[in-house]
Design a protein around this motif. Sequence first.
Motif, PDB file in Angstrom:
ATOM      1  N   GLU A  41       0.653  -1.428  -0.116  1.00 27.15           N
ATOM      2  CA  GLU A  41      -0.027   0.287   0.099  1.00 27.15           C
ATOM      3  C   GLU A  41       1.097   1.435  -0.083  1.00 27.15           C
ATOM      4  N   ALA A  42       2.173   1.388   0.723  1.00 28.77           N
ATOM      5  CA  ALA A  42       2.856   2.334   0.634  1.00 28.77           C
ATOM      6  C   ALA A  42       3.784   3.043  -0.185  1.00 28.77           C
ATOM      7  N   VAL A  43       3.958   1.168  -0.827  1.00 29.15           N
ATOM      8  CA  VAL A  43       4.679   2.200  -2.010  1.00 29.15           C
ATOM      9  C   VAL A  43       4.689   2.492  -3.537  1.00 29.15           C
ATOM     10  N   PRO A  44       3.448   1.769  -3.819  1.00 24.04           N
ATOM     11  CA  PRO A  44       2.901   2.432  -5.326  1.00 24.04           C
ATOM     12  C   PRO A  44       3.023   4.485  -5.100  1.00 24.04           C
ATOM     13  N   MET A  45       3.488   5.364  -6.412  1.00 26.17           N
ATOM     14  CA  MET A  45       3.663   6.696  -6.307  1.00 26.17           C
ATOM     15  C   MET A  45       2.369   6.883  -6.757  1.00 26.17           C
ATOM     16  N   ASN A  46       1.712   6.173  -7.409  1.00 29.12           N
ATOM     17  CA  ASN A  46       0.219   6.852  -7.875  1.00 29.12           C
ATOM     18  C   ASN A  46      -0.732   5.448  -8.292  1.00 29.12           C
ATOM     19  N   GLY A  47      -2.243   5.661  -7.699  1.00 26.04           N
ATOM     20  CA  GLY A  47      -3.085   4.197  -8.142  1.00 26.04           C
ATOM     21  C   GLY A  47      -2.198   2.908  -7.149  1.00 26.04           C
ATOM     22  N   LEU A  48      -2.434   2.560  -7.652  1.00 29.84           N
ATOM     23  CA  LEU A  48      -2.634   0.746  -7.449  1.00 29.84           C
ATOM     24  C   LEU A  48      -1.113  -0.495  -6.754  1.00 29.84           C
ATOM     25  N   PRO A  49      -1.184  -1.177  -6.241  1.00 38.84           N
ATOM     26  CA  PRO A  49       0.732  -1.397  -5.985  1.00 38.84           C
ATOM     27  C   PRO A  49       1.591  -1.929  -7.110  1.00 38.84           C
ATOM     28  N   SER A  50       2.646  -1.809  -8.160  1.00 38.48           N
ATOM     29  CA  SER A  50       2.321  -2.367  -9.931  1.00 38.48           C
ATOM     30  C   SER A  50       3.190  -4.346  -9.619  1.00 38.48           C
ATOM     31  N   THR A  51       2.996  -4.561 -10.195  1.00 44.66           N
ATOM     32  CA  THR A  51       3.063  -6.135 -10.770  1.00 44.66           C
ATOM     33  C   THR A  51       4.422  -6.480  -9.501  1.00 44.66           C
ATOM     34  N   GLU A  52       5.595  -5.620 -10.032  1.00 41.66           N
ATOM     35  CA  GLU A  52       6.691  -5.609  -9.678  1.00 41.66           C
ATOM     36  C   GLU A  52       6.849  -5.872  -8.222  1.00 41.66           C
ATOM     37  N   ALA A  53       6.132  -5.105  -7.532  1.00 45.60           N
ATOM     38  CA  ALA A  53       6.156  -4.919  -6.263  1.00 45.60           C
ATOM     39  C   ALA A  53       5.419  -6.499  -5.396  1.00 45.60           C
ATOM     40  N   TYR A  54       4.977  -6.588  -6.044  1.00 43.49           N
ATOM     41  CA  TYR A  54       4.462  -7.276  -5.382  1.00 43.49           C
ATOM     42  C   TYR A  54       4.696  -8.990  -5.998  1.00 43.49           C
ATOM     43  N   LEU A  55       5.526  -9.253  -6.574  1.00 43.65           N
ATOM     44  CA  LEU A  55       6.782 -10.187  -7.265  1.00 43.65           C
ATOM     45  C   LEU A  55       7.444  -9.691  -6.498  1.00 43.65           C
ATOM     46  N   ASN A  56       8.620  -9.322  -6.073  1.00 43.91           N
ATOM     47  CA  ASN A  56       9.380  -9.039  -5.807  1.00 43.91           C
ATOM     48  C   ASN A  56       9.156  -9.366  -3.683  1.00 43.91           C
ATOM     49  N   ILE A  57       7.871  -9.462  -2.875  1.00 38.55           N
ATOM     50  CA  ILE A  57       7.622  -9.442  -2.088  1.00 38.55           C
ATOM     51  C   ILE A  57       7.552 -10.882  -1.508  1.00 38.55           C
ATOM     52  N   ILE A  58       6.394 -11.414  -2.671  1.00 41.47           N
ATOM     53  CA  ILE A  58       6.631 -12.700  -2.901  1.00 41.47           C
ATOM     54  C   ILE A  58       7.260 -14.109  -3.015  1.00 41.47           C
ATOM     55  N   THR A  59       8.233 -13.507  -4.112  1.00 39.36           N
ATOM     56  CA  THR A  59       9.514 -14.395  -4.447  1.00 39.36           C
ATOM     57  C   THR A  59      10.771 -13.589  -3.339  1.00 39.36           C
ATOM     58  N   SER A  60      10.432 -13.110  -2.161  1.00 35.58           N
ATOM     59  CA  SER A  60      11.595 -13.337  -1.195  1.00 35.58           C
ATOM     60  C   SER A  60      10.690 -14.261   0.066  1.00 35.58           C
ATOM     61  N   PHE A  61       9.822 -13.951   0.029  1.00 33.98           N
ATOM     62  CA  PHE A  61       9.247 -14.977   1.040  1.00 33.98           C
ATOM     63  C   PHE A  61       9.837 -16.413   0.769  1.00 33.98           C
ATOM     64  N   PHE A  62       9.292 -17.226  -0.326  1.00 34.74           N
ATOM     65  CA  PHE A  62       8.922 -18.326  -1.369  1.00 34.74           C
ATOM     66  C   PHE A  62      11.076 -18.930  -1.603  1.00 34.74           C
ATOM     67  N   ASN A  63      11.786 -17.630  -1.379  1.00 37.46           N
ATOM     68  CA  ASN A  63      13.269 -17.872  -1.492  1.00 37.46           C
ATOM     69  C   ASN A  63      13.762 -18.255  -0.550  1.00 37.46           C
ATOM     70  N   ILE A  64      13.598 -17.608   0.587  1.00 34.24           N
ATOM     71  CA  ILE A  64      13.547 -17.567   1.715  1.00 34.24           C
ATOM     72  C   ILE A  64      12.987 -18.978   2.949  1.00 34.24           C
ATOM     73  N   GLY A  65      12.734 -19.960   2.443  1.00 35.02           N
ATOM     74  CA  GLY A  65      11.268 -20.674   2.699  1.00 35.02           C
ATOM     75  C   GLY A  65      10.268 -20.675   3.313  1.00 35.02           C
ATOM     76  N   ARG A  66       9.687 -19.240   2.663  1.00 33.10           N
ATOM     77  CA  ARG A  66       8.173 -19.163   4.261  1.00 33.10           C
ATOM     78  C   ARG A  66       7.275 -18.809   3.449  1.00 33.10           C
ATOM     79  N   HIS A  67       6.730 -20.991   2.205  1.00 31.98           N
ATOM     80  CA  HIS A  67       6.179 -20.711   1.590  1.00 31.98           C
ATOM     81  C   HIS A  67       5.026 -20.728   1.713  1.00 31.98           C
ATOM     82  N   SER A  68       4.521 -20.620   2.618  1.00 33.53           N
ATOM     83  CA  SER A  68       2.845 -20.415   3.734  1.00 33.53           C
ATOM     84  C   SER A  68       2.698 -19.309   3.528  1.00 33.53           C
ATOM     85  N   GLU A  69       3.590 -18.313   4.171  1.00 33.00           N
ATOM     86  CA  GLU A  69       3.286 -16.675   3.805  1.00 33.00           C
ATOM     87  C   GLU A  69       3.328 -16.133   1.998  1.00 33.00           C
ATOM     88  N   ALA A  70       4.076 -16.550   1.374  1.00 35.25           N
ATOM     89  CA  ALA A  70       4.195 -16.526   0.036  1.00 35.25           C
ATOM     90  C   ALA A  70       2.609 -16.898  -0.556  1.00 35.25           C
TER      91      ALA A  70
END
Length: 626
Positions: free
Chosen positions: A566-595
């Motif tokens: 919610e905080a990241v976008p400059m205008n409008g909705l969060p970007s696809t890249e923002a979602y991908l970065n966080i989901i990938t970060s959860f996944f790569n560290i082994g937190r698959h449930s949170e991802a």
Amino acid sequence: MNRAKLLRLSSILVNSLSSTRQSGLHSLRLNQVTHFSHFTQSPTFSRNPHFSNISPNSHQSLYFSTTPDSLINLILSKDWSEEFEIELGKLNPRVNHESVVYVLKKLNRNPKKSLDFYKWVRDKKGFEPRYVPSTILLKTLASREFLKDFWDVAEEMKGKGFCIDKHIYGAVNGALERENLVTEAGVWTKFYEKMREDNGENDAVKGVVEVIMGSEWNEGVESKLMKLGFPLAENVVFRVVWNLKEEPLKALKFFEWIASSRKFEHNSVTYSRMARVLALGGLMDEFWNLVTKMRSKGYEIDNYVKLARCLGKEHAVKLFELMMDGPYKPTETECNWLLKMLAHELDPDIELVNRVVNKYVGAGNTHTKALYDGLHRSLCKAGRFDEAKKVVEDMRNAGFKPDNITYSQEVFGLCRLKRFEDAVKVLNQMEAEGCVPDIKTWTILIQGYCIAGQLNEALSCFAQMPERNLDPDADLLEVLIDGFLSQDKLLGAYKFLVEMVNKACIKPWQATYKLMIEKLAQDGKLNEAFNLLSMMKQQGYPPYPEPFTAHISKSGTVEDAKKLLEAVPMNGLPSTEAYLNIITSFFNIGRHSEAKDLLYNSPSHVRRHRIIKKLFGSKPSINSPS
């Protein structure tokens, strides 16, 4: 902001954010003095031992009789016309790469004459445009009045296959922004990116580099290069050498091979680029051998500062002295740059500083205020204040009045030695002489206290500034934030930053925001970090999600992740890249449930993204909550 309000605010901050106040702080307040003993008059500048008894006028006639300077003086003295071109032609000036670069540098504050000269040597004297002179002219023309000519030169460079480096891009972009040419700056950025795409790695350059990097240099490499049949063009050689900078010895092998086996005639452009690659690699024996060979063939270094940046201080001074003995001497700006570079050392080498000053003056150059300040800066930083005072005396005798720059250097040197009472006396002395300390001088004093770990004293000085009609700026804010952090007062730094933005209306540097967000995120203080992210966006800076992503992926919650989105976008909705970065970060560290939880709360186009499918597979379960 109303200064009375700022005064009250600064007093509150001093009391609430600093640690327990020590006694005697009020004794540090600057007092108006009723008298001042001026420096005793000393011998003239030419008698100063730092200048080796060089007379201000020595070698003057020899220096100004050289062809490049005679040409510059003539160009500056008359308007450009056909008649003037005839007069120039009678001088029969030497038109080569070095001379054109030298003249364009000297004319860089006069876009019209720079452009006229450039067109004359190109169209009337047969000069083939090259990268360095073109970039000098490009920077000179980056202004509202000469936009058409600016774009003509840019297009000419692109057409010749030149690829502008990021430093030139940044300098031009800064010039356009200073002229408030925001639209043009955006067009320039796109032009730069397109030029790099088209010219940055063409097939010829890429093929040569791949062959050379593939193995150690041997006959097999030479045979493969011969079969490539790449064009022996200056621009190709220039870029191949630069692309081999991570392997400077291989670059040198290629440089020598094309000269011996392919009979390529190197010039100032290719020699200078090869010299930079060797300097970057720290191969100083090879560097000086190349420079010696280059000069023996009549070529000169075409950009002193670019090359000197790659050298250690001793070698930078040696190169400066060598070039001062040549026909195309470093300019005053380049000399001042070198003096500042030497002063930047933790403990400046005064012998090297003296060599630079003596060489520059010995070439017949006049004594400028900047030259005095260059020597004075290093002496103050080295703690040699008696000698520094003699330089100030010589400065006065030469007709230059010490100013905030001069006194600030003394304040900095005294603060560095923790002689704060003496530093305060300098500020009093300035006021007595009618030189009112400016924001930079106060910032240096406050920085001195912060570096010494005396945050209370720094804040006490800060509290006095509104009384003297001085408004804090981003530089001072950065200094005080660093002071808080050095004392492990993270929340104090946060509160101070918020107060200065909200109540003093300061716009901090982007780097200040980023540093504080990193520190807060690392410490788990996400609410405070999110607040700074919001303030950062409100002041027009791009979002900075990286520190949040790193922390949230390790120990944060899905709710934290949603808050970041919610905080990241400059205008409008969060970007696809923002979602991908966080989901990938959860996944790569082994937190698959949170991802998965975050993925189920993502828009459908995110769930269908190829990266998501690669992570989770294309199972139906990722398309809707389970």
